[in-house]
Design a protein around this motif. Sequence first.
Motif, short mmCIF file in Angstrom:
data_model
loop_
_atom_site.label_atom_id
_atom_site.label_comp_id
_atom_site.label_asym_id
_atom_site.label_seq_id
_atom_site.Cartn_x
_atom_site.Cartn_y
_atom_site.Cartn_z
N SER A 17 0.84 -1.20 0.00
CA SER A 17 0.00 0.00 0.00
C SER A 17 0.87 1.25 0.00
O SER A 17 2.00 1.24 0.49
CB SER A 17 -0.90 0.02 1.25
OG SER A 17 -1.78 -1.06 1.27
N ARG A 66 -9.71 -0.95 -4.86
CA ARG A 66 -8.33 -0.94 -4.33
C ARG A 66 -7.86 0.45 -3.96
O ARG A 66 -7.10 0.61 -2.99
CB ARG A 66 -7.37 -1.55 -5.36
CG ARG A 66 -7.69 -2.97 -5.76
CD ARG A 66 -6.57 -3.57 -6.63
NE ARG A 66 -6.40 -2.85 -7.90
CZ ARG A 66 -5.25 -2.28 -8.28
NH1 ARG A 66 -4.18 -2.33 -7.50
NH2 ARG A 66 -5.17 -1.66 -9.45
N GLN A 81 -5.29 6.83 -1.57
CA GLN A 81 -4.89 5.64 -0.84
C GLN A 81 -4.91 4.47 -1.82
O GLN A 81 -5.96 4.19 -2.41
CB GLN A 81 -5.84 5.37 0.32
CG GLN A 81 -5.52 4.11 1.12
CD GLN A 81 -4.19 4.19 1.84
OE1 GLN A 81 -3.88 5.20 2.46
NE2 GLN A 81 -3.41 3.12 1.76
N ASN A 83 -4.21 0.47 -2.23
CA ASN A 83 -4.02 -0.82 -1.57
C ASN A 83 -3.93 -1.93 -2.61
O ASN A 83 -4.31 -1.74 -3.77
CB ASN A 83 -5.18 -1.09 -0.62
CG ASN A 83 -5.30 -0.07 0.48
OD1 ASN A 83 -4.30 0.49 0.95
ND2 ASN A 83 -6.52 0.20 0.92
#
Length: 118
Positions: A17, A66, A81, A83
């Motif tokens: 991440s 994601r 963000q 991930n």
Amino acid sequence: QVQLVESGGDLVQPGGSLRLSCAFSGRSFSFFAMGWYRQAPGKQRELVAAFTSGGNTNYADSVKGRFTISRDTAKNTVYLQMNSLKTEDTAVYYCNARLKANADLSYWGQGTQVTVSS
């Protein structure tokens, strides 16, 4: 003059991440719809995630579930963000600020490199 400064790019392993940040300055943050784009070597720049003028969000199909775009209006900052990163997410990521009153007027940051590799 609007200035956008991205940060947070790095080398990360697949499945990892990262959180990208884009600091906005120069005009009123609320006048702009913010977004993230990326450009991989040999490919065209593409939309990753963005806020619409109405405050909704759009995501590229390849990142849905994601990646998450968010913003902090107190800090005039937009975040991405990321991930479950994949090797195909490797690219230079650019922050974009598009004037809500005139979609033809937009500003770009200098980009931040994200490399996903084992």
